[in-house]
Scaffold this motif. Structure first.
Motif, PDB file in Angstrom:
ATOM      1  N   GLY A 170     -11.438   5.816   1.910  1.00  0.00           N
ATOM      2  CA  GLY A 170     -12.052   6.331   3.130  1.00  0.00           C
ATOM      3  C   GLY A 170     -11.141   7.158   4.008  1.00  0.00           C
ATOM      4  N   ARG A 171     -10.205   7.852   3.412  1.00  0.00           N
ATOM      5  CA  ARG A 171      -9.189   8.575   4.194  1.00  0.00           C
ATOM      6  C   ARG A 171      -9.798   9.496   5.252  1.00  0.00           C
ATOM      7  NH1 ARG A 171      -4.283  10.855   0.919  1.00  0.00           N
ATOM      8  NH2 ARG A 171      -3.600   8.715   1.158  1.00  0.00           N
ATOM      9  N   ASP A 172     -10.835  10.245   4.896  1.00  0.00           N
ATOM     10  CA  ASP A 172     -11.443  11.168   5.873  1.00  0.00           C
ATOM     11  C   ASP A 172     -12.102  10.416   7.020  1.00  0.00           C
ATOM     12  OD1 ASP A 172     -13.330  10.202   4.042  1.00  0.00           O
ATOM     13  OD2 ASP A 172     -14.573  11.998   4.159  1.00  0.00           O
ATOM     14  N   ARG A 173     -12.763   9.312   6.724  1.00  0.00           N
ATOM     15  CA  ARG A 173     -13.397   8.508   7.783  1.00  0.00           C
ATOM     16  C   ARG A 173     -12.357   7.832   8.661  1.00  0.00           C
ATOM     17  NH1 ARG A 173     -16.891   5.218   3.833  1.00  0.00           N
ATOM     18  NH2 ARG A 173     -15.321   6.060   2.470  1.00  0.00           N
ATOM     19  N   ILE A 174     -11.282   7.371   8.044  1.00  0.00           N
ATOM     20  CA  ILE A 174     -10.214   6.722   8.805  1.00  0.00           C
ATOM     21  C   ILE A 174      -9.549   7.719   9.744  1.00  0.00           C
ATOM     22  CG2 ILE A 174      -7.901   5.724   8.556  1.00  0.00           C
ATOM     23  CD1 ILE A 174      -9.096   4.139   6.148  1.00  0.00           C
ATOM     24  N   GLU A 175      -9.325   8.920   9.279  1.00  0.00           N
ATOM     25  CA  GLU A 175      -8.722   9.937  10.148  1.00  0.00           C
ATOM     26  C   GLU A 175      -9.674  10.297  11.299  1.00  0.00           C
ATOM     27  OE1 GLU A 175      -5.570  10.731  10.239  1.00  0.00           O
ATOM     28  OE2 GLU A 175      -5.372   9.304   8.594  1.00  0.00           O
ATOM     29  N   ALA A 176     -10.978  10.313  11.024  1.00  0.00           N
ATOM     30  CA  ALA A 176     -11.952  10.563  12.093  1.00  0.00           C
ATOM     31  C   ALA A 176     -11.899   9.442  13.133  1.00  0.00           C
ATOM     32  CB  ALA A 176     -13.355  10.703  11.515  1.00  0.00           C
ATOM     33  N   LEU A 177     -11.802   8.191  12.673  1.00  0.00           N
ATOM     34  CA  LEU A 177     -11.688   7.062  13.611  1.00  0.00           C
ATOM     35  C   LEU A 177     -10.421   7.174  14.448  1.00  0.00           C
ATOM     36  CD1 LEU A 177     -12.772   4.040  11.380  1.00  0.00           C
ATOM     37  CD2 LEU A 177     -13.993   4.978  13.347  1.00  0.00           C
ATOM     38  N   ALA A 178      -9.346   7.646  13.821  1.00  0.00           N
ATOM     39  CA  ALA A 178      -8.068   7.761  14.526  1.00  0.00           C
ATOM     40  C   ALA A 178      -8.130   8.772  15.668  1.00  0.00           C
ATOM     41  CB  ALA A 178      -6.964   8.138  13.547  1.00  0.00           C
ATOM     42  N   THR A 179      -9.026   9.729  15.574  1.00  0.00           N
ATOM     43  CA  THR A 179      -9.117  10.727  16.646  1.00  0.00           C
ATOM     44  C   THR A 179      -9.832  10.193  17.884  1.00  0.00           C
ATOM     45  OG1 THR A 179     -11.181  11.708  15.843  1.00  0.00           O
ATOM     46  CG2 THR A 179      -9.120  12.641  14.989  1.00  0.00           C
ATOM     47  N   VAL A 180     -10.587   9.116  17.745  1.00  0.00           N
ATOM     48  CA  VAL A 180     -11.347   8.592  18.883  1.00  0.00           C
ATOM     49  C   VAL A 180     -10.905   7.196  19.321  1.00  0.00           C
ATOM     50  CG1 VAL A 180     -13.383   9.989  18.382  1.00  0.00           C
ATOM     51  CG2 VAL A 180     -13.197   7.700  17.407  1.00  0.00           C
ATOM     52  N   THR A 181      -9.969   6.599  18.598  1.00  0.00           N
ATOM     53  CA  THR A 181      -9.507   5.251  18.924  1.00  0.00           C
ATOM     54  C   THR A 181      -8.177   5.340  19.657  1.00  0.00           C
ATOM     55  OG1 THR A 181     -10.578   4.442  16.913  1.00  0.00           O
ATOM     56  CG2 THR A 181      -8.997   2.979  17.963  1.00  0.00           C
ATOM     57  N   ARG A 182      -8.073   4.616  20.764  1.00  0.00           N
ATOM     58  CA  ARG A 182      -6.890   4.685  21.623  1.00  0.00           C
ATOM     59  C   ARG A 182      -6.229   3.311  21.781  1.00  0.00           C
ATOM     60  NH1 ARG A 182      -7.192   9.239  20.510  1.00  0.00           N
ATOM     61  NH2 ARG A 182      -8.235  10.864  21.658  1.00  0.00           N
ATOM     62  N   ILE A 188       0.868  -1.174   0.000  1.00  0.00           N
ATOM     63  CA  ILE A 188       0.000   0.000   0.000  1.00  0.00           C
ATOM     64  C   ILE A 188       0.905   1.225   0.000  1.00  0.00           C
ATOM     65  CG2 ILE A 188      -1.752   1.278   1.296  1.00  0.00           C
ATOM     66  CD1 ILE A 188      -2.710  -1.495   2.363  1.00  0.00           C
ATOM     67  N   ARG A 189       0.608   2.180  -0.885  1.00  0.00           N
ATOM     68  CA  ARG A 189       1.540   3.284  -1.147  1.00  0.00           C
ATOM     69  C   ARG A 189       1.484   4.452  -0.177  1.00  0.00           C
ATOM     70  NH1 ARG A 189       1.734   3.988  -7.657  1.00  0.00           N
ATOM     71  NH2 ARG A 189       2.240   1.822  -8.119  1.00  0.00           N
ATOM     72  N   SER A 190       0.358   4.701   0.472  1.00  0.00           N
ATOM     73  CA  SER A 190       0.282   5.868   1.352  1.00  0.00           C
ATOM     74  C   SER A 190      -0.779   5.656   2.421  1.00  0.00           C
ATOM     75  CB  SER A 190      -0.023   7.134   0.544  1.00  0.00           C
ATOM     76  OG  SER A 190      -1.320   7.073   0.003  1.00  0.00           O
ATOM     77  N   GLY A 191      -0.947   6.652   3.266  1.00  0.00           N
ATOM     78  CA  GLY A 191      -1.973   6.591   4.306  1.00  0.00           C
ATOM     79  C   GLY A 191      -1.534   5.779   5.514  1.00  0.00           C
ATOM     80  N   ARG A 192      -2.467   5.519   6.396  1.00  0.00           N
ATOM     81  CA  ARG A 192      -2.168   4.816   7.654  1.00  0.00           C
ATOM     82  C   ARG A 192      -1.731   3.375   7.442  1.00  0.00           C
ATOM     83  NH1 ARG A 192      -2.977   7.218  12.543  1.00  0.00           N
ATOM     84  NH2 ARG A 192      -3.884   9.278  12.345  1.00  0.00           N
ATOM     85  N   ASN A 193      -2.069   2.783   6.288  1.00  0.00           N
ATOM     86  CA  ASN A 193      -1.647   1.414   5.986  1.00  0.00           C
ATOM     87  C   ASN A 193      -0.416   1.371   5.083  1.00  0.00           C
ATOM     88  OD1 ASN A 193      -3.570   0.109   7.526  1.00  0.00           O
ATOM     89  ND2 ASN A 193      -5.044  -0.041   5.859  1.00  0.00           N
ATOM     90  N   ARG A 194       0.242   2.493   4.926  1.00  0.00           N
ATOM     91  CA  ARG A 194       1.404   2.570   4.036  1.00  0.00           C
ATOM     92  C   ARG A 194       2.429   1.490   4.388  1.00  0.00           C
ATOM     93  NH1 ARG A 194       5.654   7.518   3.005  1.00  0.00           N
ATOM     94  NH2 ARG A 194       6.784   6.398   1.396  1.00  0.00           N
ATOM     95  N   GLY A 195       2.877   0.796   3.338  1.00  0.00           N
ATOM     96  CA  GLY A 195       3.891  -0.238   3.508  1.00  0.00           C
ATOM     97  C   GLY A 195       3.343  -1.606   3.839  1.00  0.00           C
ATOM     98  N   LEU A 196       2.057  -1.686   4.171  1.00  0.00           N
ATOM     99  CA  LEU A 196       1.470  -2.989   4.480  1.00  0.00           C
ATOM    100  C   LEU A 196       1.132  -3.726   3.191  1.00  0.00           C
ATOM    101  CD1 LEU A 196      -0.924  -2.162   7.464  1.00  0.00           C
ATOM    102  CD2 LEU A 196       1.432  -2.995   7.512  1.00  0.00           C
ATOM    103  N   SER A 197       1.011  -5.035   3.296  1.00  0.00           N
ATOM    104  CA  SER A 197       0.697  -5.869   2.136  1.00  0.00           C
ATOM    105  C   SER A 197      -0.797  -5.919   1.881  1.00  0.00           C
ATOM    106  CB  SER A 197       1.220  -7.292   2.353  1.00  0.00           C
ATOM    107  OG  SER A 197       2.626  -7.287   2.415  1.00  0.00           O
ATOM    108  N   TRP A 198      -1.159  -5.874   0.613  1.00  0.00           N
ATOM    109  CA  TRP A 198      -2.544  -5.931   0.161  1.00  0.00           C
ATOM    110  C   TRP A 198      -2.577  -6.781  -1.092  1.00  0.00           C
ATOM    111  CZ3 TRP A 198      -6.686  -4.616   2.787  1.00  0.00           C
ATOM    112  CH2 TRP A 198      -7.905  -4.475   2.143  1.00  0.00           C
ATOM    113  N   SER A 199      -3.673  -7.449  -1.334  1.00  0.00           N
ATOM    114  CA  SER A 199      -3.789  -8.354  -2.471  1.00  0.00           C
ATOM    115  C   SER A 199      -3.932  -7.598  -3.791  1.00  0.00           C
ATOM    116  CB  SER A 199      -5.000  -9.264  -2.277  1.00  0.00           C
ATOM    117  OG  SER A 199      -5.207 -10.025  -3.437  1.00  0.00           O
ATOM    118  N   LEU A 200      -3.201  -8.050  -4.790  1.00  0.00           N
ATOM    119  CA  LEU A 200      -3.292  -7.466  -6.125  1.00  0.00           C
ATOM    120  C   LEU A 200      -4.726  -7.530  -6.657  1.00  0.00           C
ATOM    121  CD1 LEU A 200      -1.875  -6.274  -8.614  1.00  0.00           C
ATOM    122  CD2 LEU A 200      -1.371  -8.622  -9.337  1.00  0.00           C
ATOM    123  N   ALA A 201      -5.453  -8.588  -6.318  1.00  0.00           N
ATOM    124  CA  ALA A 201      -6.826  -8.746  -6.800  1.00  0.00           C
ATOM    125  C   ALA A 201      -7.807  -7.797  -6.119  1.00  0.00           C
ATOM    126  CB  ALA A 201      -7.294 -10.190  -6.595  1.00  0.00           C
ATOM    127  N   ALA A 202      -7.391  -7.126  -5.050  1.00  0.00           N
ATOM    128  CA  ALA A 202      -8.296  -6.265  -4.289  1.00  0.00           C
ATOM    129  C   ALA A 202      -7.854  -4.800  -4.298  1.00  0.00           C
ATOM    130  CB  ALA A 202      -8.383  -6.783  -2.844  1.00  0.00           C
TER     131      ALA A 202
END
Length: 125
Positions: free
Chosen positions: A47-59, A22-36
């Protein structure tokens, strides 16, 4: 446009086991399937905006419920957010999606997630 079901199944079978980074974002560098890769997953834009919102409330140490976990993009983010002392409960009833979800968690050595193959409703949708 969505490809016909038999073509998608063949694509999943042939390309599903090929990991890409994965090229960028919070999952940058993690493996993801070519088919997906669609919907911005491979570029880390899904979902970058939703993921960032989750990051503000998840501890660290939280229990994160990913209901309808699909192929696991948000579950991967959540696993990092809650850390090793937290837990991700990823719920995905669809077998094909659950297969990708489990593969993505395994490829990325996520050990603080639990996958449940159940539906949480009395009807489809």
């Amino acid at each position: 446009m969505q490809l016909p079901y038999p073509v998608r199944v063949l694509g999943h079978a042939v390309l599903g086991g090929i990991p890409v980074r994965i090229r960028s974002g919070r999952n940058r560098g993690l493996s993801w399937s070519l088919a997906a890769l669609g919907r911005g997953f491979g570029f880390g834009r899904f979902g970058r905006d939703r993921i960032e919102a989750l990051a503000t409330v998840t501890r660290k140490g939280d229990v994160f419920w990913d209901i309808g976990a699909h192929k696991g993009f948000v579950s991967l983010v959540a696993a990092g957010l809650v850390g090793p002392s937290g837990t991700v409960v990823a719920i995905e009833p669809a077998g094909v999606n659950r297969g990708f979800l489990e593969r993505h968690l395994q490829w990325n050595r996520v050990d603080n997630a639990q996958v449940l193959g159940v539906a949480l409703s009395d009807r489809e949708g």
